[in-house]
Motif scaffolding. Sequence first.
Motif: not given
Length: 259
Positions: A7-29
Motif C-alpha cells: 500500500g505504500r507509495r515511494i519516491l526514489v531519486t536516481g532510480g534509473t540505475q545503480g543503487i536507486g534502481e535496485g531500491v525501486a525494484l526491491a520496493a516493488a518486490e
Amino acid sequence: MNIRLSGRRILVTGGTQGIGEGVALAAAEAGTAAICITGRNADRGAQVVARLRGLGVAAHFVAADLADAAATAGILAQAESALGLIDGLVNAAGLTDRGTILDTDAALWDRLFAVNARAPFLLTQAFARRLVAEKRPGAIVNVITMSSHGGQPFLTGYASSKGALATLTKNTAHGLRPHRIRVNGINLGWADTPGEHAIQARDGNPPDWREAVEPTQPFGRLIRPADVAGLATYLLSDAAEMMTGALIDFDQNVMGAYE
C-alpha cells in the motif's frame, strides 16, 4: 519480521540505475503500491518503469536534473499527481566527482552540494510539509557514503557534501519525530554501480578494473545494489518503525579500526 511495503507509495531519486534502481525494484518486490523514480536519462527511466510495471506496480518517471533547484522542488508534486500521496522517500541520487582541496574549484563544490545536499533538503522539506499537512506518518532514507566520516583526499567536495547530508539526516530525524516521520541514512561503502564504472573509466582504469580490485576486498567483492536495497526497504517498512536518526555504516571495513 514482516518487511513489506504493501500500500505504500515511494519516491526514489536516481532510480534509473545503480543503487536507486535496485531500491525501486526491491520496493516493488516488497509489495509497494506505486513507485516514482527520477533521473536525467529518459530512455533509462522508461526501461525501469517498464520493469516495475511488469512486477505489478504502478510506476512513473520524472525527468529532472537535481542540480536545478526549481526542477527538484517540483518533483514531489509531479509524483503525487501521477500516483497519489507519497509516503516514502529515498534520496539515492548523487555525484561522486573527484577533486582535492588544492584543485576543487567553486563550480565543482557548488555542483556537488547542489545534488548531494541541497536536493535531498528540498525533497525532504516538500515531503515533510505534505505529510504534516495530511497528518500522516512517513519514512525517509538517505543514501550517504562512508566518505562522510572524512573521506579520501581526492574526494574533498564529495565527502563534504555527503557529510552535510549525514548531519541533515540526524537534524531532520529529530525535528520530524513529533510528526512520526522517520529519517535514517546509509553510509555506503565501495559499490559496483554504473556510476562507479563511469568514474573508473574517467580515471583511466581499464574496463576490467572490477576483476582486479574485488579479490582485494575483505569479503571478496564490492557492494552491489541488491545488497543495500534490502536495507533501504527495511528502513522504509513498519519493521523499522521505532528507528530514526540512524546512520548505518554499510561496508566491509570498520570505521575507526586499524591494523
